[in-house]
Design a protein around this motif. Structure first.
Motif, PDB file in Angstrom:
ATOM      1  N   THR A  99       0.891  -1.119   0.012  1.00  0.00           N
ATOM      2  CA  THR A  99       0.116   0.211   0.108  1.00  0.00           C
ATOM      3  C   THR A  99       1.157   1.590   0.051  1.00  0.00           C
ATOM      4  O   THR A  99       1.904   1.338   0.060  1.00  0.00           O
ATOM      5  N   HIS A 100       0.447   2.707  -0.042  1.00  0.00           N
ATOM      6  CA  HIS A 100       1.102   3.158   0.024  1.00  0.00           C
ATOM      7  C   HIS A 100       0.071   4.564   0.700  1.00  0.00           C
ATOM      8  O   HIS A 100      -0.945   4.237   1.134  1.00  0.00           O
ATOM      9  N   GLN A 101       0.719   5.772   1.071  1.00  0.00           N
ATOM     10  CA  GLN A 101       0.118   6.856   1.842  1.00  0.00           C
ATOM     11  C   GLN A 101       0.274   7.934   1.243  1.00  0.00           C
ATOM     12  O   GLN A 101      -0.466   9.624   1.565  1.00  0.00           O
ATOM     13  N   TRP A 102       0.233   8.063  -0.329  1.00  0.00           N
ATOM     14  CA  TRP A 102      -0.248   9.488  -1.241  1.00  0.00           C
ATOM     15  C   TRP A 102      -1.283  10.251  -0.381  1.00  0.00           C
ATOM     16  O   TRP A 102      -1.571  11.735  -0.603  1.00  0.00           O
ATOM     17  N   ALA A 103      -2.632   9.354  -0.551  1.00  0.00           N
ATOM     18  CA  ALA A 103      -3.584   9.767  -0.656  1.00  0.00           C
ATOM     19  C   ALA A 103      -4.117  11.005   0.563  1.00  0.00           C
ATOM     20  O   ALA A 103      -4.195  11.833   1.097  1.00  0.00           O
ATOM     21  N   ALA A 104      -3.515   9.682   1.766  1.00  0.00           N
ATOM     22  CA  ALA A 104      -3.550  10.224   3.063  1.00  0.00           C
ATOM     23  C   ALA A 104      -2.352  11.491   3.204  1.00  0.00           C
ATOM     24  O   ALA A 104      -3.146  12.020   4.110  1.00  0.00           O
ATOM     25  N   ALA A 105      -1.148  11.613   2.813  1.00  0.00           N
ATOM     26  CA  ALA A 105      -0.472  12.769   2.921  1.00  0.00           C
ATOM     27  C   ALA A 105      -0.718  14.206   1.545  1.00  0.00           C
ATOM     28  O   ALA A 105      -0.324  15.166   2.159  1.00  0.00           O
ATOM     29  N   THR A 106      -1.873  13.664   0.890  1.00  0.00           N
ATOM     30  CA  THR A 106      -2.364  15.109   0.535  1.00  0.00           C
ATOM     31  C   THR A 106      -3.492  14.949  -0.238  1.00  0.00           C
ATOM     32  O   THR A 106      -3.955  16.547   0.396  1.00  0.00           O
ATOM     33  N   ARG A 107      -4.674  14.179   1.136  1.00  0.00           N
ATOM     34  CA  ARG A 107      -5.661  14.891   1.576  1.00  0.00           C
ATOM     35  C   ARG A 107      -5.400  16.085   2.668  1.00  0.00           C
ATOM     36  O   ARG A 107      -4.722  15.924   3.325  1.00  0.00           O
ATOM     37  N   PRO A 108      -6.238  16.967   2.692  1.00  0.00           N
ATOM     38  CA  PRO A 108      -6.492  17.778   4.267  1.00  0.00           C
ATOM     39  C   PRO A 108      -6.243  16.446   5.157  1.00  0.00           C
ATOM     40  O   PRO A 108      -7.235  16.141   5.028  1.00  0.00           O
TER      41      PRO A 108
ATOM     42  N   SER B  12      -8.087  12.888   7.190  1.00  0.00           N
ATOM     43  CA  SER B  12      -7.117  11.862   6.301  1.00  0.00           C
ATOM     44  C   SER B  12      -6.743  10.936   7.501  1.00  0.00           C
ATOM     45  O   SER B  12      -7.400  11.179   8.742  1.00  0.00           O
ATOM     46  N   GLN B  13      -5.352  10.229   7.083  1.00  0.00           N
ATOM     47  CA  GLN B  13      -4.681   9.685   8.907  1.00  0.00           C
ATOM     48  C   GLN B  13      -3.677   9.650   8.891  1.00  0.00           C
ATOM     49  O   GLN B  13      -3.190   9.081   7.971  1.00  0.00           O
ATOM     50  N   ASN B  14      -3.133  10.193  10.320  1.00  0.00           N
ATOM     51  CA  ASN B  14      -1.436   9.635  10.428  1.00  0.00           C
ATOM     52  C   ASN B  14      -0.673  10.089   9.582  1.00  0.00           C
ATOM     53  O   ASN B  14       0.856  10.130   9.061  1.00  0.00           O
ATOM     54  N   ALA B  15      -1.545  11.201   8.363  1.00  0.00           N
ATOM     55  CA  ALA B  15      -0.372  12.230   7.435  1.00  0.00           C
ATOM     56  C   ALA B  15      -1.110  12.970   6.969  1.00  0.00           C
ATOM     57  O   ALA B  15      -2.591  13.015   6.341  1.00  0.00           O
ATOM     58  N   THR B  16      -0.394  13.996   6.591  1.00  0.00           N
ATOM     59  CA  THR B  16      -1.204  15.491   5.425  1.00  0.00           C
ATOM     60  C   THR B  16       0.103  16.264   5.366  1.00  0.00           C
ATOM     61  O   THR B  16       1.614  15.916   5.723  1.00  0.00           O
ATOM     62  N   GLY B  17      -0.248  17.299   4.374  1.00  0.00           N
ATOM     63  CA  GLY B  17       0.810  18.195   3.967  1.00  0.00           C
ATOM     64  C   GLY B  17       1.403  18.266   3.028  1.00  0.00           C
ATOM     65  O   GLY B  17       2.139  18.870   2.807  1.00  0.00           O
ATOM     66  N   GLY B  18       0.939  17.250   1.975  1.00  0.00           N
ATOM     67  CA  GLY B  18       1.566  17.245   0.891  1.00  0.00           C
ATOM     68  C   GLY B  18       1.256  17.376  -0.355  1.00  0.00           C
ATOM     69  O   GLY B  18       0.036  17.590   0.109  1.00  0.00           O
ATOM     70  N   ASN B  19       2.413  18.382  -1.093  1.00  0.00           N
ATOM     71  CA  ASN B  19       1.522  18.608  -2.437  1.00  0.00           C
ATOM     72  C   ASN B  19       0.431  19.378  -2.704  1.00  0.00           C
ATOM     73  O   ASN B  19      -0.156  19.608  -3.022  1.00  0.00           O
TER      74      ASN B  19
END
Length: 558
Positions: free
Chosen positions: A269-278, A282-289
């Motif tokens: 799996t990957h965390q692209w969406a989590a890191a990109t979503r508000p 999200s869960q456990n990640a945000t703030g990218g892109n």
């Protein structure tokens, strides 16, 4: 005979091949090397591990090292050291070399043997180009080294390394299977078309100013011929532009996908969406892109013309009448964005509209974000990564065709991409492109099309770098965002019930702000070929440091 540690190999074999026959093996603690190359299941398991170790995937790291997003740290502010860029995958290359040295000694089916060799050669080329693109020439190690070998290998010239990379790809092209789009065989494994398209990309990079400051037209001709060959081959097998730009990521193995990594919960799996979503979705990640204001304004209008001086562009209603790719890529204040399957959900990015970790630019990236996913699914993402898709192939062909004087072919590629995007054709059927562009104007148009078509796909940073454009386009500047405030006296209820397409300006005020808070962008010329980290130099006294860095003597342009 040296033993291959088999636990990981067997795991991948169980996951990706017929597990029952593997489980019938008498001893799962170790596998004799000769057994691997005479057992089809073990050999495939070995190559599956090569895939797992070498496939590219989702990344939020490159967007902030360009003008797409904010951030980027030392790359953008001139603060890199000799140890900042450590991309040295010789362990993975050694595992590939083990296969290439031994597989011919086994007695598995010749057709399977050829495919596995082709896959291994492809990934060796992929790994070596990743290093050459960063450092220039690196040591070419083409057999698995033993302890009694001379391990103090020297750097090969960049031209020698590129020669080996293209040779590996040519061998892979000859060995890999011919696969058509939409066929059951098109399952994510690399194939002949993948290798042809990657060869075209690599030769385009090698012809670009980073490697080719004297503009050797022979390199451009090679890039043109390779990309044309890839397009011709893939066209014949049903590959092409997918008709739904927004859903391209979610419709598995569609006709546009040429080189992909597929994911499956819970194994990969990957965390692209989590890191990109508000963060509230999200869960456990945000703030990218977080898209910059520059990225927002880069998209043209519906008629394909730029927003600057366009009579229909209203900076307050900046989202209206834009290239349809805009709304498929950028989430802005008040837009309908039904994340987590929440019907009617709107994304608010005004000051105070987000309680947790609000976007610093006023925008979010919505490309490849599956609205149906809840926060858990976003953090355990299974959306496939398309490393190279047909639209990029067209852009690679357009750029190389333009460089060798074939501007008609460049126009043809750009108009095909813009037509798929949904831009209006116009009376001249140029989809907003200027007519009769000279070579330089066409080159700029192609790079701009890459910027918007391939936004947030880890391409913009490398395009700026290979064209040596950081200094001329970004240095001395700062990236910007949009601060959005509610007008005084406006209530949240009034705003949420308003017709924002008609009344947005009655509720909000905008201010363009800097998101590079401390420093101007200050990309350094030596970053076009990075330093080899000291850890590698200390282990190998024959490695020369890259010229332009302290003690550097190795010329990456040779």
């Amino acid at each position: 005979m040296r033993k291959i540690q088999s636990i990981l190999i067997l795991i991948f074999g169980i996951l990706m091949t017929n597990c029952h026959e593997i489980l019938d093996l008498e001893d799962l603690s170790a596998v004799n090397e000769t057994d691997v190359w005479s057992d089809a299941l073990l050999a495939e398991a070995y190559v599956n591990k090569i895939y797992a170790d070498n496939l590219p995937g989702w990344s939020t790291g490159e967007a902030n090292m360009s003008d797409e997003s904010n951030g980027g740290g030392g790359h953008m502010y001139g603060q890199l050291t000799e140890n900042s860029v450590n991309h040295w995958p010789y362990t993975q290359i050694r595992n590939i070399n083990i296969l290439l040295q031994n597989i011919d000694g086994g007695d598995i089916d010749e057709g399977l043997k050829n495919r596995l060799k082709g896959e291994a050669l492809f990934f060796r080329a992929w790994r070596y180009f990743g290093m050459v693109n960063r450092y220039g020439g690196v040591p070419l190690v083409l057999v698995p080294q033993e302890l009694d070998d001379n391990l103090l290998v020297e750097r090969n010239a960049t031209s020698e390394a590129m020669g080996q990379i293209i040779s590996d790809l040519d061998q892979a092209i000859a060995l890999l299977p011919e696969i058509s789009a939409g066929s059951g065989d098109n399952d994510g494994h690399v194939h002949k078309g993948t290798a042809l398209a990657v060869k075209g990309r690599f030769l385009l990079f090698y012809a670009s100013p980073q490697f080719n400051p004297e503009n050797d037209l022979g390199r451009w001709q090679e890039a043109y011929e390779a990309n044309l060959a890839a397009k011709t081959y893939l066209d014949e097998r049903g590959f092409g532009l997918y008709d739904n730009f927004e859903n391209m990521w979610f419709d598995e193995m569609n006709r546009e996908a040429i080189f992909v990594q597929r994911y499956e919960f819970p194994l990969n799996t990957h965390q692209w969406a989590a890191a990109t979503r508000p963060l509230d979705e999200s869960q456990n990640a945000t703030g990218g892109n977080w898209p910059t204001w520059e990225m927002v304004k880069a998209f043209p209008m519906q008629d394909g013309r730029p927003v600057d001086d366009h009579p229909d562009y209203d900076e307050m209603y900046f989202w209206q009448n834009r290239d349809p790719r805009f709304k498929a890529t950028i989430a802005y204040n008040g837009t309908l964005w039904e994340l987590s399957g929440k019907s009617g959900r709107r994304q608010w990015t005004y000051a105070g509209g987000e309680a947790n970790n609000p976007t610093q630019t006023g925008f979010y990236c919505r490309k490849a974000i599956n609205e149906a996913d809840d926060p858990f699914a976003a953090h355990q993402g299974t959306t496939m990564w398309i490393e190279l898709r047909y639209a990029e192939l067209l852009l690679n062909l357009a750029e190389s065709a333009n460089a060798v004087g074939r501007r008609d072919e460049a126009y043809e590629a750009l108009t095909a991409i813009r037509e798929r995007a949904g831009i209006e054709s116009g009376s001249n059927s140029l989809y907003g492109l200027a007519p009769n562009m000279d070579q330089q104007a066409m080159h700029e148009a192609i790079l701009h099309e890459r910027r918007i078509e391939l936004a947030f796909e880890s391409k913009r940073h490398w395009d700026l770098r290979r064209n040596r454009l950081f200094e001329s386009e970004l240095n001395g500047s700062r990236r910007h965002g949009l601060r959005i405030d509610l007008k005084e006296g406006v209530t949240k209820e009034e705003m949420e019930n308003a017709d924002l397409e008609e009344e947005y300006e009655n509720y909000f005020v905008h201010e363009v702000i800097e998101v590079d808070f401390q420093f101007d962008i200050n990309w350094q010329p030596e970053y076009y070929f990075y330093a080899i980290p000291m850890t590698h130099l200390q282990l190998n006294s024959n490695l020369e440091q890259t010229a332009g860095w302290p003690g550097g003597t190795f010329d990456p342009l040779q």
